[in-house]
Each structure stands twice: as structure tokens, then as C-alpha cells.
Design a protein around this motif. Structure first.
Motif, PDB file in Angstrom:
ATOM      1  N   ASN A 106       0.426  -1.370   0.092  1.00 20.37           N
ATOM      2  CA  ASN A 106      -0.051  -0.325  -0.082  1.00 20.37           C
ATOM      3  C   ASN A 106       0.515   1.529  -0.073  1.00 20.37           C
ATOM      4  OD1 ASN A 106      -1.799  -1.716   0.270  1.00 20.37           O
ATOM      5  ND2 ASN A 106      -3.603  -1.143   2.006  1.00 20.37           N
ATOM      6  N   LEU A 107       1.980   1.404   0.448  1.00 17.86           N
ATOM      7  CA  LEU A 107       2.982   2.454   0.529  1.00 17.86           C
ATOM      8  C   LEU A 107       3.210   2.415  -0.797  1.00 17.86           C
ATOM      9  CD1 LEU A 107       4.477   4.133   2.791  1.00 17.86           C
ATOM     10  CD2 LEU A 107       6.702   2.566   2.298  1.00 17.86           C
ATOM     11  N   THR A 108       3.342   1.861  -1.565  1.00 12.98           N
ATOM     12  CA  THR A 108       4.148   1.571  -3.470  1.00 12.98           C
ATOM     13  C   THR A 108       2.717   2.454  -4.225  1.00 12.98           C
ATOM     14  OG1 THR A 108       5.975   0.359  -2.663  1.00 12.98           O
ATOM     15  CG2 THR A 108       5.030   0.786  -4.635  1.00 12.98           C
ATOM     16  N   ALA A 109       1.354   1.371  -3.808  1.00  9.69           N
ATOM     17  CA  ALA A 109       0.667   2.010  -3.973  1.00  9.69           C
ATOM     18  C   ALA A 109      -0.132   3.065  -3.906  1.00  9.69           C
ATOM     19  CB  ALA A 109      -0.656   1.040  -3.731  1.00  9.69           C
ATOM     20  N   SER A 110       0.103   3.893  -2.613  1.00 11.03           N
ATOM     21  CA  SER A 110      -0.188   5.266  -2.964  1.00 11.03           C
ATOM     22  C   SER A 110       0.899   6.125  -3.163  1.00 11.03           C
ATOM     23  CB  SER A 110      -0.832   5.405  -1.210  1.00 11.03           C
ATOM     24  OG  SER A 110       1.114   4.929  -0.699  1.00 11.03           O
ATOM     25  N   SER A 111       1.846   5.766  -3.748  1.00 13.17           N
ATOM     26  CA  SER A 111       3.696   6.342  -3.782  1.00 13.17           C
ATOM     27  C   SER A 111       3.195   6.730  -3.076  1.00 13.17           C
ATOM     28  CB  SER A 111       2.482   8.057  -5.060  1.00 13.17           C
ATOM     29  OG  SER A 111       2.172   7.333  -6.196  1.00 13.17           O
ATOM     30  N   LEU A 112       2.597   6.945  -1.184  1.00 13.48           N
ATOM     31  CA  LEU A 112       3.600   7.563  -0.557  1.00 13.48           C
ATOM     32  C   LEU A 112       5.195   7.028   0.184  1.00 13.48           C
ATOM     33  CD1 LEU A 112       0.628   7.123   1.833  1.00 13.48           C
ATOM     34  CD2 LEU A 112       1.966   9.271   2.130  1.00 13.48           C
ATOM     35  N   ASP A 113       5.879   5.862  -1.132  1.00 15.96           N
ATOM     36  CA  ASP A 113       7.481   5.321  -1.339  1.00 15.96           C
ATOM     37  C   ASP A 113       7.883   6.912  -1.900  1.00 15.96           C
ATOM     38  OD1 ASP A 113       6.248   4.974  -3.628  1.00 15.96           O
ATOM     39  OD2 ASP A 113       7.187   3.626  -3.636  1.00 15.96           O
ATOM     40  N   ASN A 114       7.306   7.640  -2.581  1.00 17.30           N
ATOM     41  CA  ASN A 114       8.136   8.558  -3.064  1.00 17.30           C
ATOM     42  C   ASN A 114       8.092  10.056  -1.822  1.00 17.30           C
ATOM     43  OD1 ASN A 114       8.325   8.031  -5.878  1.00 17.30           O
ATOM     44  ND2 ASN A 114       5.545   8.142  -6.013  1.00 17.30           N
ATOM     45  N   PHE A 115       7.511   9.861  -0.382  1.00 21.18           N
ATOM     46  CA  PHE A 115       7.584  10.203   0.736  1.00 21.18           C
ATOM     47  C   PHE A 115       9.099   9.795   1.371  1.00 21.18           C
ATOM     48  CE2 PHE A 115       7.122  13.538   3.834  1.00 21.18           C
ATOM     49  CZ  PHE A 115       7.027  14.650   3.426  1.00 21.18           C
ATOM     50  N   TYR A 116       8.242   8.707   1.642  1.00 27.25           N
ATOM     51  CA  TYR A 116       9.007   7.814   3.218  1.00 27.25           C
ATOM     52  C   TYR A 116       9.318   6.877   2.638  1.00 27.25           C
ATOM     53  CZ  TYR A 116       5.604  10.652   6.075  1.00 27.25           C
ATOM     54  OH  TYR A 116       5.203  11.870   6.486  1.00 27.25           O
ATOM     55  N   ARG A 117      10.608   6.437   3.230  1.00 29.06           N
ATOM     56  CA  ARG A 117      10.956   5.110   3.182  1.00 29.06           C
ATOM     57  C   ARG A 117      10.816   4.206   4.480  1.00 29.06           C
ATOM     58  NH1 ARG A 117      17.163   6.437   2.631  1.00 29.06           N
ATOM     59  NH2 ARG A 117      16.892   7.756   4.675  1.00 29.06           N
ATOM     60  N   PRO A 118      10.594   3.229   3.873  1.00 26.64           N
ATOM     61  CA  PRO A 118      10.352   2.038   4.854  1.00 26.64           C
ATOM     62  C   PRO A 118      11.095   1.780   5.313  1.00 26.64           C
ATOM     63  CG  PRO A 118       9.671   0.939   2.852  1.00 26.64           C
ATOM     64  CD  PRO A 118       9.221   2.557   2.669  1.00 26.64           C
ATOM     65  N   LEU A 119      12.130   2.157   6.628  1.00 25.22           N
ATOM     66  CA  LEU A 119      13.135   0.883   7.652  1.00 25.22           C
ATOM     67  C   LEU A 119      12.967   0.041   8.369  1.00 25.22           C
ATOM     68  CD1 LEU A 119      14.666   4.650   8.630  1.00 25.22           C
ATOM     69  CD2 LEU A 119      14.477   3.504   6.876  1.00 25.22           C
TER      70      LEU A 119
END
Length: 333
Positions: A216-229
Motif C-alpha cells: 500500500n505504501l507503493t500503491a499510494s505513492s507514499l514511497d516517494n515521500f517516505y522510506r520504509p526502514l
């Protein structure tokens, strides 16, 4: 359970440099000519956002409009910060005054609505102020814990909710570090024993029914704002994101509760890890965030004004008799 070992050797987590990811990441926004990034503020003050109490919590202080669990206050004070409570349902001018006077923002966990609560609305105002400040070279860090983690994701997605239901309440978990952890500001210089505790022991305290998955982080494009660590798993084996770090802003979020390891002892909190290594790990996150706040040069107009805003104007109340989550809380009316 997900694998608990680090994908890279522990030594690499401390030695790798951020440049290895430069080709696919936007650079962190640091104002090159600003002295504020090179001068430590040894009087850091961090604002903690309050929220509306549940009916049970409200029974302790019926006239109160909002509260803050005392464990969050102690968590920051233990690393040399002072705290300003941020009230809900205030005019925009109040939030601007507080924002310009504090050195960081902690958005705590709880049970408030992300959409309609005073907590959510105040959080949105402060989030926008933090974005604007950092865009202008004015360093201002933000930390979200549990519900605060979820609020950061909600706001960064343009007030859209990409969380999914999960079953991770009263559960201790380990962290599965992802590759970006080794070059993150949060984990890159963390002590090896802390990294080992987090990855090998069930040392994080989870109390949530909503999760952000990597998908969901990728599908929402939130991975352009946050890196999952790092990720953890819920009772059903669902893997969820446990730690995020903004790529271009000094924003961090954890789905777990590092403050509970040290300060919460409710009889129903049977999963909270209280052994020494877990306590040290919980304190590491506070140390990191307070040190980020030391980079901010915000301040009150005077010591007299500062004194009127600090948490010392309020007394913590015992709430362990009505709440399974918080032994003590501060109430505000």
C-alpha cells in the motif's frame, strides 16, 4: 513471523554511507547557508499534540477537553528536552505561535479520528507549518508514534487513507530491517546492541488495529515521500511497515510504542517488554529525536512567555485505575 535477522551485517548499518542510494532518492533538504544546522540548541522544547479523551478517560477529569499520556512527556524529558502541551480546537494563530516557539513536534498514539477530531485537525495545521518551515531552510523535526505514525501517512497522502486492518494489539514484536535502514538517519549510527535487540528480540510494543503494508505504501505513492526502514508482523502473519523516514524532511514515524517499554506498567499490558535491553532500545528513539530537536533554533519571545506554556503548569493525574494503557495523564480544558 517474518525473519528477524538484518538483511545486511550489523556493522554495515553503522558504516555504510547515504551516498549509495543517491541515484534514486531526492536529497534531504538542508539549507546550505544556514548556521542553524551547525549549532546545537541545548534547551530543546518539544510540543506534544493532545487529543480528546475517551469516555473512560473523561471520567477522571470531566471538564477537560484533551489529554496527553504522561509516558510521552517522561520519554522526552529523560533525554534532556522540555515539553509544551499543544491543545486542540484552538485558532490557527495559537498553533503558529506554538510552532514558532518549539523545536520539534511529537504526535502521540491514541484512539482519535484522523479525519474529524481536534487531534487530526491540529495535526494537519502543524504538519503544514513543518513542511513550509523545512522548505524554507528552517529545520523542524516531527515524530509520529502509532496513531501519530498513521496521521503522518494520512496527511502525506493528501488526507487519503491507505491503511489496512490488522491484528497487532498487545503484541511484542521484533523488527525486520529493510535495506534502506543501513543508510537512514534514524538507524545508520544506532548502537549495535540496540540494533541487535530490535532485530533479534520481541522488543517493540504494539497496540494498533490498523497497518500500512509495503504494497500500500507503493500503491499510494507514499514511497516517494517516505522510506520504509523496518517491518513487523501481526498475529496473523501480516507484514506491516514499522518504521518510516521521510526522504526530504526530518520526519519519522514508528507504528510501535517505544515509550511504553520504559514508563507504562498497566496490569493489562502483558506484552510490554521491560527487560534492560528493550528499555535501552526504547530510549534510543527518544535520544535520536531530541538530538534532532537540538538543531532547531525556534524559541519563545521571552523566558516568561516560555514558562506559561511548559507542561510544568499542569499536574499528572493517576489514570491506571480507569485506563489499561496509561498510568498517568495530563488533562487540559
Amino acid at each position: 513471523m517474518s525473519g528477524t535477522g538484518l538483511r545486511l551485517p550489523l556493522v554495515a548499518l553503522c558504516l555504510l554511507i547515504a551516498g549509495v542510494l543517491a541515484d534514486h532518492q531526492r536529497p534531504f533538504r538542508v539549507h546550505p547557508n544556514s548556521i542553524r544546522y551547525n549549532v546545537n540548541n541545548n534547551r530543546p522544547i518539544i510540543g506534544i499534540l493532545s487529543q480528546e479523551p475517551s469516555k473512560t478517560m473523561a471520567s477522571v477529569s470531566p471538564e477537560s477537553v484533551s489529554y496527553i499520556a504522561a509516558s510521552y512527556v517522561k520519554w522526552l524529558e529523560g533525554q534532556g528536552a522540555r515539553v509544551v502541551p499543544i491543545k486542540v480546537n484552538q485558532p490557527d494563530s495559537y498553533y503558529k505561535t506554538v510552532f514558532d516557539s518549539i523545536n520539534g513536534l511529537l504526535i502521540p498514539g491514541g484512539g482519535a479520528s484522523l479525519v474529524s477530531s481536534g487531534y487530526g485537525k491540529a495535526g494537519s495545521i502543524l504538519y503544514d507549518l513543518a513542511i513550509e518551515a523545512n522548505d524554507n531552510g528552517d529545520f523542524f523535526p516531527v515524530w509520529g508514534t502509532c496513531l501519530g505514525f498513521e496521521l503522518l501517512l494520512y496527511l502525506s497522502a493528501g488526507k487519503r487513507d491507505f491503511l489496512t486492518t490488522c491484528n497487532s494489539y498487545n503484541r511484542a514484536s521484533s523488527l525486520k530491517f529493510l535495506s534502506d535502514a543501513s543508510v537512514s538517519r534514524l538507524y545508520q549510527r544506532a548502537p549495535n546492541d540496540v540494533l541487535k535487540t530490535l532485530s533479534k528480540e520481541k522488543s517493540t510494543s504494539n497496540f494498533h488495529h490498523w497497518c500500512m503494508t509495503k504494497e500500500n505504501l507503493t500503491a499510494s505513492s507514499l514511497d516517494n515521500f517516505y522510506r520504509p526502514l523496518a517491518t513487523s508482523t501481526d498475529d496473523d502473519g501480516l507484514e506491516f511497515v514499522a518504521t518510516i523516514e521521510a526522504i526530504s524532511y526530518p520526519f519519522w514515524g514508528v507504528q510501535f510504542h517505544p515509550e511504553k517499554n520504559v514508563y507504562e506498567w498497566g496490569a493489562n499490558l502483558t506484552s510490554v517488554p521491560h527487560w534492560p535491553s528493550a528499555i535501552k532500545a526504547g530510549q534510543y528513539f527518544a535520544e535520536f529525536f531530541v538530538n534532532q530537536a537540538r538543531k532547531s533554533q525556534h524559541r519563545f519571545a521571552s523566558r516568561q512567555e516560555e514558562a506559561t506554556y511548559l507542561i510544568y503548569n499542569y499536574a499528572p493525574v493517576y489514570t491506571g485505575n480507569v485506563s489499561s494503557s496509561f498510568l498517568q495523564s495530563y488533562f487540559f480544558n
